[in-house]
Design a protein around this motif. Sequence first.
Motif, PDB file in Angstrom:
ATOM      1  N   CYS A   8       0.844  -1.188   0.000  1.00 26.81           N
ATOM      2  CA  CYS A   8       0.000   0.000   0.000  1.00 26.81           C
ATOM      3  C   CYS A   8       0.885   1.246   0.000  1.00 26.81           C
ATOM      4  O   CYS A   8       1.040   1.903  -1.019  1.00 26.81           O
ATOM      5  N   HIS A   9       1.474   1.558   1.135  1.00 26.02           N
ATOM      6  CA  HIS A   9       2.299   2.770   1.233  1.00 26.02           C
ATOM      7  C   HIS A   9       3.771   2.443   1.040  1.00 26.02           C
ATOM      8  O   HIS A   9       4.194   1.320   1.332  1.00 26.02           O
ATOM      9  N   ASP A  12       5.677  -0.272   3.406  1.00 25.03           N
ATOM     10  CA  ASP A  12       4.939  -1.472   3.809  1.00 25.03           C
ATOM     11  C   ASP A  12       5.615  -2.755   3.329  1.00 25.03           C
ATOM     12  O   ASP A  12       5.637  -3.762   4.054  1.00 25.03           O
ATOM     13  N   HIS A 116      -4.815  -0.708   3.403  1.00 28.42           N
ATOM     14  CA  HIS A 116      -4.155  -2.014   3.260  1.00 28.42           C
ATOM     15  C   HIS A 116      -5.165  -3.077   2.838  1.00 28.42           C
ATOM     16  O   HIS A 116      -4.887  -3.914   1.973  1.00 28.42           O
TER      17      HIS A 116
HETATM   18 ZN   LIG Z   1       0.864   1.223   5.093  1.00 28.77          ZN
END
Ligand SMILES: [Zn+2]
Length: 235
Positions: A8-9, A12, A116
Amino acid sequence: MNILAIGCHPDDLEIGCGGTLARYARQGHTVIMLHVANGNRGHAEIMPAELREIRLAEAQKAGLTLGAVQVLTLDTPDLEVDSALPETIRKLVDVIRQAQPDVIITHAPDDYMRDHVEVSRLVFDASFSASVPHYFTQIQTPARITPLYYMDTVAGVNFLPSEYVDISETIETKLEALNCHQSQIRWLYDHDGIDFLDFVRTASKFRGLQCGVAYAEGFRLCQTWPRLTTKRLLP
Ligand SMILES: [Zn+2]
């Protein structure tokens, strides 16, 4: 093999499977990392537009450290990941069709925050859609329905791995890659008193304890037809 890791980010993937990706790369497999969100809201002082730039740069550096050949982003703003958005699904399908992965790694379906969870759902759907010839996107070459592994949740909460990867030899590389995300590491330390490198080392050590090695990462296979195989696909 072609390995496509979809987080996701930015950061991660380093947390959940960085040691495994480094192992794949060392074994000569092609590792591609994709972040769905751009991380633009992951700070309370740095404004989103500036943070987006910082985090894209941090992600590139971290990917290089792990040995990834490409670090891509779908550039979705934080907290706006929507697995039902056709535009996002099509963008992801194109990444999958381009990568032609043998293995996909992503978030568990019940991880700790909505972005997520949405990424997990998005990857499950897009990796199926990518195989359908008449699902028209920019890239028309279909991909096969790929074996999908869910990586550990943050701190391993509510996640029981079914397979482990020994990362004893890549733990330092994993942490070095994670340390490239200075906007996050420093923020967590200054404002929450969390030593995140120690946090992630501890989680890896705990997984190692479970399978008899110094450090490990845990995974769960997505058990749906026709993604299963007789082969061990994790390094
Ligand atoms: Zn994240």
